[in-house]
Design a protein around this motif. Structure first.
Motif, PDB file in Angstrom:
ATOM      1  N   ALA A 197      -6.092 -12.312   6.158  1.00 22.27           N
ATOM      2  CA  ALA A 197      -5.246 -12.728   5.027  1.00 22.27           C
ATOM      3  C   ALA A 197      -5.334 -11.711   3.883  1.00 22.27           C
ATOM      4  O   ALA A 197      -4.323 -11.321   3.295  1.00 22.27           O
ATOM      5  N   LEU A 198      -6.588 -11.312   3.571  1.00 20.59           N
ATOM      6  CA  LEU A 198      -6.732 -10.342   2.491  1.00 20.59           C
ATOM      7  C   LEU A 198      -6.112  -8.994   2.857  1.00 20.59           C
ATOM      8  O   LEU A 198      -5.572  -8.280   2.013  1.00 20.59           O
ATOM      9  N   ALA A 199      -6.197  -8.657   4.159  1.00 19.27           N
ATOM     10  CA  ALA A 199      -5.581  -7.405   4.600  1.00 19.27           C
ATOM     11  C   ALA A 199      -4.070  -7.444   4.410  1.00 19.27           C
ATOM     12  O   ALA A 199      -3.449  -6.468   3.993  1.00 19.27           O
ATOM     13  N   ILE A 200      -3.491  -8.625   4.718  1.00 25.32           N
ATOM     14  CA  ILE A 200      -2.024  -8.762   4.528  1.00 25.32           C
ATOM     15  C   ILE A 200      -1.658  -8.620   3.056  1.00 25.32           C
ATOM     16  O   ILE A 200      -0.710  -7.927   2.677  1.00 25.32           O
ATOM     17  N   LEU A 211       0.559  -5.783   1.530  1.00 24.90           N
ATOM     18  CA  LEU A 211       1.829  -6.036   0.818  1.00 24.90           C
ATOM     19  C   LEU A 211       1.822  -5.364  -0.548  1.00 24.90           C
ATOM     20  O   LEU A 211       2.826  -4.804  -0.992  1.00 24.90           O
ATOM     21  N   VAL A 212       0.662  -5.500  -1.254  1.00 24.74           N
ATOM     22  CA  VAL A 212       0.575  -4.875  -2.572  1.00 24.74           C
ATOM     23  C   VAL A 212       0.736  -3.359  -2.454  1.00 24.74           C
ATOM     24  O   VAL A 212       1.442  -2.710  -3.228  1.00 24.74           O
ATOM     25  N   TYR A 263       4.279  -2.566  -1.612  1.00 19.79           N
ATOM     26  CA  TYR A 263       5.146  -2.763  -2.786  1.00 19.79           C
ATOM     27  C   TYR A 263       4.991  -1.583  -3.748  1.00 19.79           C
ATOM     28  O   TYR A 263       5.960  -1.079  -4.318  1.00 19.79           O
ATOM     29  N   GLU A 264       3.740  -1.155  -3.937  1.00 16.85           N
ATOM     30  CA  GLU A 264       3.516  -0.030  -4.846  1.00 16.85           C
ATOM     31  C   GLU A 264       4.166   1.235  -4.285  1.00 16.85           C
ATOM     32  O   GLU A 264       4.799   2.015  -5.013  1.00 16.85           O
ATOM     33  N   TYR A 265       4.044   1.397  -2.936  1.00 13.53           N
ATOM     34  CA  TYR A 265       4.645   2.574  -2.317  1.00 13.53           C
ATOM     35  C   TYR A 265       6.168   2.566  -2.478  1.00 13.53           C
ATOM     36  O   TYR A 265       6.782   3.563  -2.859  1.00 13.53           O
ATOM     37  N   MET A 266       6.766   1.401  -2.221  1.00 12.44           N
ATOM     38  CA  MET A 266       8.229   1.302  -2.334  1.00 12.44           C
ATOM     39  C   MET A 266       8.666   1.539  -3.783  1.00 12.44           C
ATOM     40  O   MET A 266       9.678   2.187  -4.049  1.00 12.44           O
ATOM     41  N   GLY A 267       7.884   0.946  -4.719  1.00 15.76           N
ATOM     42  CA  GLY A 267       8.251   1.128  -6.118  1.00 15.76           C
ATOM     43  C   GLY A 267       8.205   2.583  -6.540  1.00 15.76           C
ATOM     44  O   GLY A 267       9.117   3.092  -7.212  1.00 15.76           O
ATOM     45  N   ARG A 268       7.123   3.247  -6.140  1.00 15.74           N
ATOM     46  CA  ARG A 268       7.001   4.648  -6.552  1.00 15.74           C
ATOM     47  C   ARG A 268       8.039   5.519  -5.850  1.00 15.74           C
ATOM     48  O   ARG A 268       8.555   6.481  -6.440  1.00 15.74           O
ATOM     49  N   SER A 269       8.360   5.161  -4.584  1.00 16.46           N
ATOM     50  CA  SER A 269       9.379   5.949  -3.887  1.00 16.46           C
ATOM     51  C   SER A 269      10.747   5.772  -4.529  1.00 16.46           C
ATOM     52  O   SER A 269      11.513   6.722  -4.680  1.00 16.46           O
ATOM     53  N   LYS A 270      11.058   4.497  -4.926  1.00 15.96           N
ATOM     54  CA  LYS A 270      12.344   4.271  -5.598  1.00 15.96           C
ATOM     55  C   LYS A 270      12.387   5.004  -6.939  1.00 15.96           C
ATOM     56  O   LYS A 270      13.422   5.522  -7.358  1.00 15.96           O
ATOM     57  N   PHE A 330      -0.052   8.725   2.199  1.00 17.10           N
ATOM     58  CA  PHE A 330      -1.413   9.020   2.644  1.00 17.10           C
ATOM     59  C   PHE A 330      -2.440   8.317   1.755  1.00 17.10           C
ATOM     60  O   PHE A 330      -3.369   7.656   2.232  1.00 17.10           O
ATOM     61  N   VAL A 331      -2.253   8.417   0.430  1.00 17.71           N
ATOM     62  CA  VAL A 331      -3.204   7.795  -0.496  1.00 17.71           C
ATOM     63  C   VAL A 331      -3.185   6.279  -0.342  1.00 17.71           C
ATOM     64  O   VAL A 331      -4.228   5.622  -0.324  1.00 17.71           O
ATOM     65  N   SER A 332      -2.011   5.676  -0.199  1.00 16.41           N
ATOM     66  CA  SER A 332      -1.893   4.219  -0.051  1.00 16.41           C
ATOM     67  C   SER A 332      -2.560   3.750   1.223  1.00 16.41           C
ATOM     68  O   SER A 332      -3.253   2.726   1.249  1.00 16.41           O
ATOM     69  N   SER A 333      -2.388   4.482   2.340  1.00 13.05           N
ATOM     70  CA  SER A 333      -2.991   4.087   3.618  1.00 13.05           C
ATOM     71  C   SER A 333      -4.520   4.161   3.538  1.00 13.05           C
ATOM     72  O   SER A 333      -5.239   3.280   4.039  1.00 13.05           O
ATOM     73  N   LEU A 334      -5.042   5.233   2.911  1.00 12.27           N
ATOM     74  CA  LEU A 334      -6.486   5.378   2.798  1.00 12.27           C
ATOM     75  C   LEU A 334      -7.075   4.245   1.960  1.00 12.27           C
ATOM     76  O   LEU A 334      -8.119   3.665   2.300  1.00 12.27           O
ATOM     77  N   THR A 335      -6.414   3.908   0.874  1.00 11.59           N
ATOM     78  CA  THR A 335      -6.875   2.800   0.017  1.00 11.59           C
ATOM     79  C   THR A 335      -6.875   1.479   0.782  1.00 11.59           C
ATOM     80  O   THR A 335      -7.808   0.685   0.684  1.00 11.59           O
ATOM     81  N   PHE A 336      -5.849   1.254   1.558  1.00 10.95           N
ATOM     82  CA  PHE A 336      -5.745   0.012   2.334  1.00 10.95           C
ATOM     83  C   PHE A 336      -6.898  -0.106   3.340  1.00 10.95           C
ATOM     84  O   PHE A 336      -7.564  -1.132   3.428  1.00 10.95           O
ATOM     85  N   LEU A 337      -7.148   0.923   4.108  1.00  8.18           N
ATOM     86  CA  LEU A 337      -8.192   0.859   5.143  1.00  8.18           C
ATOM     87  C   LEU A 337      -9.579   0.687   4.518  1.00  8.18           C
ATOM     88  O   LEU A 337     -10.425  -0.078   5.013  1.00  8.18           O
ATOM     89  N   THR A 338      -9.842   1.383   3.415  1.00  7.35           N
ATOM     90  CA  THR A 338     -11.143   1.260   2.740  1.00  7.35           C
ATOM     91  C   THR A 338     -11.354  -0.164   2.228  1.00  7.35           C
ATOM     92  O   THR A 338     -12.438  -0.750   2.378  1.00  7.35           O
TER      93      THR A 338
END
Length: 941
Positions: free
Chosen positions: A33-36, A40-41, A44-51, A158-166
Motif C-alpha cells: 500500500a505504501l509503495a502504491i 503515485l506521489v 504525480y510529481e514526475y508528470m507535473g514537472r514534465s508538464k 531516473f531520480v524519481s525511480s531511485l527515490t521510489f525504490l529506496t
C-alpha cells in the motif's frame, strides 16, 4: 508448544490452508500500500514537472514566433531580404531551432533553415500568417528541437525511480521489525495457552497481557471454558424432556383412534359433505356426500391436500392455524364437468394438547348462487347506468326531497353526494347569483330550453364552472308524478373553446396581435366616433418591413417568425393602451391611433415607432437591423370604409418604399392617382404583347482597337397606343413586380434570336457578330430560362456563338449555386455570358473565378466619371486589369467622348458601347449598316 512441522514446497504467492501468516500478510499489504502511495506521489510529481517543462518549452516557441513575426513583417513588406536573412540567422544560432521556413503570400520561400543532423520525431511546431493592415504578406513556420526537453525528462525519471525504490526498501525493513515486536511475540504466548486448553485442561487461565486487545482475547477464552461446563449439565436435562414428549405422543395416537370410532357413524350418514384435514392440510377423512359433490371416490381423495381438491384459495384460508373456525364460499368444477358453488363451515378438533385437526361441513349452494347472480346482474346494469353516467344526475321528489344524486356531482362541484342530499337549495347556493332564476324555474318544472340552459356555479375550491341544465318530469305507470329528473353537464371546456376560437378568430396566431378582421372593426369604430364627436382625430398607419424576404431566405423562416414577434413587442411598447396594433399579413402591420389631440400627434407617434424599430435586434446570436416603410392616413378624411382607409394607407406605404425605404409618407389624393396610373400601366402591359406594341432597338458594340462593329445589344421599347414611346425604366420595374417579366423576357429572347438568325443568313458581315440580350434578376430566377434560350437557338438554327446573355452581378450573387449550374449549361452550349453593370453589385474576385464567364461590362456610371478624378480613373483601370487576369474581355458602356475612348484603349479595354459610336438604332438602320449603306463613326462594312 508443539514442534514445527516440515512443510511441503510451496510457491511464493500460494499457500495451503493454515499456512498463511497474519504478520507476513499484514507486512506485505502495508509495504504494498505504501509503495502504491509513494509510486503515485512520485508519478504525480514526475508528470507535473514534465508538464511544466513542456509548457516552458512551448512558451519559448510562442515567444520566438511572436518575436520573429514582429521582426520580419516590415522587412518582407519592404522587400528587404537582407534584413530578413540577418534577423533569421540571429535566431537560428540558438540550438533549439531545428527548422525555420518563411514564405511570401504566394508560398515562395524567402528564408529556409534546417539544422544538420536534427531528426526530431516530436518537435515543437509554430506557424503564423504575417499581415500588414489586415493584408496577408507571408507565412512563418518554425520547429524547435525537443532533445533538451527529453534529456531533462530522462533525468527526472531516473531520480524519481531511485527515490521510489529506496523508500520501499526502508519501509519494508521498519515494518518487519515492528510486526515482530507487537504481533508475532504476543501471538506465540497466546498459542501456548490455547494448546493446553485443547488438551482438556479447562482449569487453565490466560495470564494478563500488556495490550488490551490480547487481554480481551484471553478473557473471552476463559468465559468460553466456563460455558462449556455449564452446557454439559443442560444437555442432560434436555434428554429427560424428550423422553416425556415421546410418551405424550403415544397417548395422543390412542386418543385419536377412539375419537374416530365415535364420529364415523355421524358423518357417514349426513347429506352435507364432510372432510377432515391435519396441520399440513392433508385429507384424513371424507364422507360419501363430499365424494358425490366432487365426483370422486374416497380412495382418490384420501391423502390429497386441500389445494389438490378444492384449489389454492381453500389452502390459503386454512393456512391460518390460529383461527378457531373458518367460513367461506368457494367455486370449482367437479370431475363431472359441473360448476359447483359450496359454503365451507370448519372448526378445529383438538385430540389432545399437541394435536390440532380441522373438520369441515360442505353445503352445496349452487342454486342460490345462480339466483344471486341473476339478481346482481340486474342490479349492476342499473347501477352502471345511474352511477357511472358522466353528467350530474338528480332525482327530486314532488315533496322537494332528494331521492338520488349521482357521484359525478363531486367531480363537477367539488362537494360530496351527502351535501346535496340535504335539498335543492344546496345547488342554488353554489350557482352564480345571475343564474339562480334558471334553477328556480326548473324546480317549478319549467325548463327554458330542451337543448339545455347554460349556468355558472362555483366549485368548492372557488373555481368557476359552466354547466348545462336539462330535465323533465318523471311519471309513473299510473300517470302520477314521481318528481323531477335533473341533469347538469359540465360544459366548461366547451365554453373555454368558444372563447378561444373567438380570440383566435380576431388575433394573429404568431404574434397575438389583432388580425385583419379585428383591425377593420377598430377602424370602423374610430370612423363612427369621428362622426359623432367634434374635433375627434384618428390615424391609420400601414407599415411594411424592408428587406424582410432577405432575412427569411438567409436566416430561415424560424428566425423570420421570431423577428416578427419582436417587432410586435416593439410596436406595442411604442403606442398607447387605447391604440391597436394588428398584423395584416406577412411582414405588414397596421396601427390604429385613436383619441389624438391633433393629426400632428399621429406623426410624432409614427416617428417614435420608427426610432424604436431602428434599434438593432438580437435573435439567436444574430444581430438584425430592422427598418420599415410607413404609410399614414390622417383624419379627417372623406373615406369612411375600413377597406378604403387601409387601401389608401397602403398606397402611401408603397410611395414611402419607392422613396428609399425607412421612410414615412402621409396619404394624399395624388398618391392614389399615381397608384391608379400604375395599375393602368400594369393592365396595359399585359395586353401589349398581344397588341404587338413591343419592339427592339439595337445599339452597336464596337472594337475600341479596330473600330469595327462586333455585335449589337437588343433593347426593348414599348409603343403605347395612347402615351406613345414608353422607356424600359418605367415599365420594366412594373413587369418584374407583377411577374410579367417572364413572358416579356421570353418574347425578347425569341425576337432577338429570330432577328440574329435573319442577319446571319442574309449578311456575310453578321456571321461573326453577337446579339446581346439582357436578363433581369427576376427572370434569372426562372428555372426554365436556360431551356428557353437553348430551344430558341435550336428552333431558329442559330449558332450559339452569335448569342450573348448579359446578367447583372447582383442577380447572379443572389442565387449563386443556381447561377453556377445555369451558366455552365449555357457555356457548354456555346452561348457567351457577360456580367452587366459590373461594379454596382457585391460580387468578389473568388465569386468571379467560380462562375463560367466570357465578358465583363463596366457600368456607364464609372465610364462617365472616369475623367473627373484620378480615383475614378484607377477604378476603371482596376476593373479592366481584374477582368484580364480572369481571362475575360471588357465592354465599356456609356462611351460618349473621344477622351474616354482613348483612355479605355490605353487600359486595354477591348469593346465599347455608347453615343460616341452610335445611339440605339432600328431594325432598318441596322440592316442598312450590315448592307454597307450607312456607317457608325469611322466604321463601314
Amino acid at each position: 508448544m508443539s514442534e514445527p512441522r516440515e512443510t511441503p514446497k510451496r510457491s511464493f504467492f500460494f499457500f495451503r490452508k493454515g499456512e498463511r501468516s497474519i504478520s507476513r500478510d499484514l507486512s506485505a499489504c502495508l509495504v504494498f500500500a505504501l509503495a502504491i502511495i509513494i509510486g503515485l506521489v512520485t508519478a504525480y510529481e514526475y508528470m507535473g514537472r514534465s508538464k511544466m517543462l513542456r509548457r516552458e518549452f512551448e512558451e519559448k516557441a510562442d515567444n520566438y514566433i511572436d518575436q520573429l513575426s514582429k521582426s520580419v513583417t516590415f522587412p518582407i513588406w519592404n522587400f528587404d531580404m537582407g534584413s530578413v536573412k540577418h534577423v533569421c540567422s540571429a535566431y537560428t544560432q540558438n540550438d533549439l531551432f531545428s527548422k525555420l521556413l518563411i514564405t511570401d503570400v504566394n508560398g515562395d520561400p524567402l528564408f529556409t533553415f534546417v539544422r544538420p543532423g536534427e531528426e526530431d520525431e516530436n518537435p515543437i511546431v509554430r506557424t503564423r500568417d504575417l499581415y500588414i493592415d489586415k493584408e496577408k504578406i507571408g507565412h512563418i513556420r518554425l520547429e524547435l528541437s525537443s532533445r533538451a526537453y527529453i534529456r531533462n525528462l530522462d533525468w527526472i525519471l531516473f531520480v524519481s525511480s531511485l527515490t521510489f525504490l529506496t523508500s520501499v526498501a526502508v519501509i519494508y525493513v521498519i515494518t518487519g521489525f515492528l510486526l515482530d515486536y507487537f504481533i508475532r511475540n504476543p501471538l506465540a504466548r497466546l498459542r501456548k495457552g490455547m494448546d493446553k486448553v485443547a488438551m482438556g485442561d479447562f482449569s487453565y487461565r490466560f495470564e494478563e497481557f500488556q495490550y488490551i486487545e490480547l487481554l480481551e482475547i484471553g478473557a473471552r477464552f476463559n468465559r468460553m471454558t466456563e460455558e462449556i461446563a455449564s452446557r454439559e449439565s443442560r444437555l442432560e436435562e434436555v434428554n429427560k424432556a424428550l423422553q416425556a414428549e415421546i410418551e405424550k405422543r403415544e397417548k395422543a395416537a390412542k386418543s385419536l383412534a377412539k375419537s374416530e370410532k365415535r364420529y364415523r357413524a355421524l358423518v357417514e350418514t349426513t347429506p352435507e359433505g364432510f372432510f377432515m384435514i391435519d396441520g399440513t392440510q392433508v385429507l384424513l377423512d371424507v364422507n360419501p356426500a363430499f365424494c358425490r359433490l366432487l365426483g370422486r371416490t374416497r380412495e382418490e381423495l384420501l391423502g390429497r391436500t386441500v389445494s389438490d381438491v378444492l384449489g389454492d384459495y381453500a389452502e390459503e384460508r386454512f393456512a391460518d392455524r390460529n383461527r378457531d373456525e373458518y367460513r367461506f364460499e368457494l367455486s370449482f368444477t367437479n370431475m363431472d364437468g359441473r360448476d359447483v358453488d359450496i359454503y365451507v363451515n370448519a372448526t378445529h378438533l383438538y385430540d389432545d394438547d399437541q394435536v390440532k385437526l380441522t373438520f369441515a361441513f360442505i353445503t352445496d349452494i349452487s342454486t342460490y348462487k345462480l339466483m344471486e347472480k341473476a339478481l346482481r346482474a340486474s342490479e349492476e346494469e342499473y347501477r352502471t347506468i345511474a352511477e357511472y353516467t358522466f353528467d350530474w344526475e338528480m332525482w327530486i321528489a314532488p315533496s322537494g326531497a332528494i331521492k338520488y344524486v349521482s357521484p359525478s356531482c363531486e367531480r363537477i362541484s367539488g362537494y360530496p353526494k351527502a351535501y346535496f342530499m340535504e335539498g335543492p337549495m344546496r345547488v342554488e347556493n353554489i350557482l352564480h347569483k345571475n343564474d339562480r332564476e334558471y334553477w328556480q324555474a326548473a324546480m317549478n318544472g319549467q325548463f327554458l330550453s330542451p337543448d339545455g340552459t347554460d349556468m355558472r356555479l362555483f366549485r368548492r375550491d372557488g373555481l368557476l364552472r359552466w354547466v348545462s341544465l336539462t330535465g323533465h318530469q318523471v311519471m309513473s305507470d299510473s300517470g302520477t308524478s314521481l318528481g323531477l329528473r335533473v341533469s347538469l353537464r359540465d360544459i366548461t371546456k366547451r365554453k373555454f373553446m368558444e372563447k378561444q376560437l373567438q380570440y383566435e378568430a380576431l388575433h394573429d396566431p404568431l404574434t397575438g396581435l389583432a388580425n385583419r378582421t379585428l383591425c377593420c372593426d377598430r377602424i370602423l369604430q374610430a370612423v363612427e366616433r369621428s362622426r359623432r364627436r367634434e374635433n375627434y382625430y384618428y390615424a391609420v398607419i400601414f407599415m411594411d418591413l424592408d428587406r424582410f424576404k432577405i432575412i427569411n431566405d438567409s436566416l430561415g423562416h424560424n428566425i423570420g417568425d421570431k423577428l416578427l414577434v419582436e417587432v410586435s413587442k416593439r410596436l406595442l411598447q411604442s403606442i398607447r393602451e387605447l391604440d391597436t396594433v394588428s398584423r395584416f399579413g406577412g411582414d405588414e402591420f397596421i396601427v390604429v391611433l385613436e383619441e389624438l389631440a391633433s393629426p400632428r400627434e399621429g406623426i410624432r407617434i409614427v416617428r417614435r415607432i420608427r426610432e424604436n424599430l431602428n434599434v438593432a435586434l438580437s435573435i439567436e446570436g444574430h444581430k438584425i437591423n430592422v427598418a420599415a416603410s410607413y404609410g399614414v392616413l390622417l383624419s379627417p378624411t372623406e373615406y369612411d370604409k375600413p377597406e378604403e382607409i387601409i387601401q389608401n394607407a397602403n398606397v402611401a406605404m408603397h410611395q414611402a418604399k419607392e422613396s428609399g425605404r425607412d421612410r414615412i409618407k402621409v396619404f394624399n389624393r395624388r398618391m392614389l392617382d399615381q397608384a391608379v396610373l400604375a395599375m393602368q400601366l400594369e393592365s396595359d402591359l399585359r395586353s401589349a404583347i398581344g397588341g404587338n406594341e413591343f419592339y427592339l432597338d439595337y445599339q452597336p458594340i464596337y472594337s475600341i482597337k479596330t473600330g469595327r462593329v462586333a455585335g449589337f445589344e437588343a433593347l426593348i421599347r414599348w409603343n403605347h397606343p395612347q402615351r406613345g414611346l414608353v422607356m424600359p425604366g418605367e415599365f420594366i420595374p412594373m413587369a418584374e413586380e407583377s411577374g410579367f417579366i417572364f413572358e416579356l423576357g421570353n418574347w425578347v429572347i425569341t425576337e432577338a434570336c429570330r432577328r440574329m438568325k435573319s442577319w446571319v443568313s442574309n449578311y456575310e458581315s453578321a456571321a461573326n457578330m453577337m446579339m446581346s440580350i439582357n436578363i433581369s434578376g427576376r427572370q434569372f430566377s426562372q428555372l426554365s430560362l436556360v431551356d428557353n434560350i437553348l430551344s430558341n437557338l435550336s428552333e431558329f438554327d442559330l449558332p450559339a456563338h452569335n448569342l450573348k446573355v448579359e446578367i447583372t452581378e447582383t442577380a447572379i450573387m443572389e442565387r449563386a449555386k443556381q447561377a453556377v449550374e445555369m451558366l455552365n449549361r449555357l457555356k457548354n452550349a456555346g452561348v457567351l455570358v457577360s456580367i452587366d453593370d459590373f461594379g454596382t453589385g457585391y460580387s468578389s474576385m473568388s465569386n468571379l473565378q467560380e462562375f463560367p464567364l466570357d465578358q465583363l461590362k463596366i457600368d456607364l456610371s464609372f465610364v462617365r466619371k472616369m475623367l473627373d478624378s484620378a480615383e475614378n480613373t484607377e477604378i476603371v483601370k482596376a476593373i479592366v486589369n481584374l477582368a484580364h487576369n480572369l481571362g475575360l474581355n471588357v465592354v465599356a458602356e456609356g462611351v460618349e467622348t473621344e477622351s474616354q475612348e482613348e483612355m479605355l484603349r490605353s487600359f486595354g479595354c477591348e469593346f465599347g458601347q455608347g453615343y460616341l459610336f452610335s445611339k440605339p438604332i432600328s431594325v432598318k438602320e441596322a440592316e442598312a449598316f450590315l448592307n454597307g449603306d450607312i456607317k457608325f463613326g469611322n466604321e463601314t462594312v
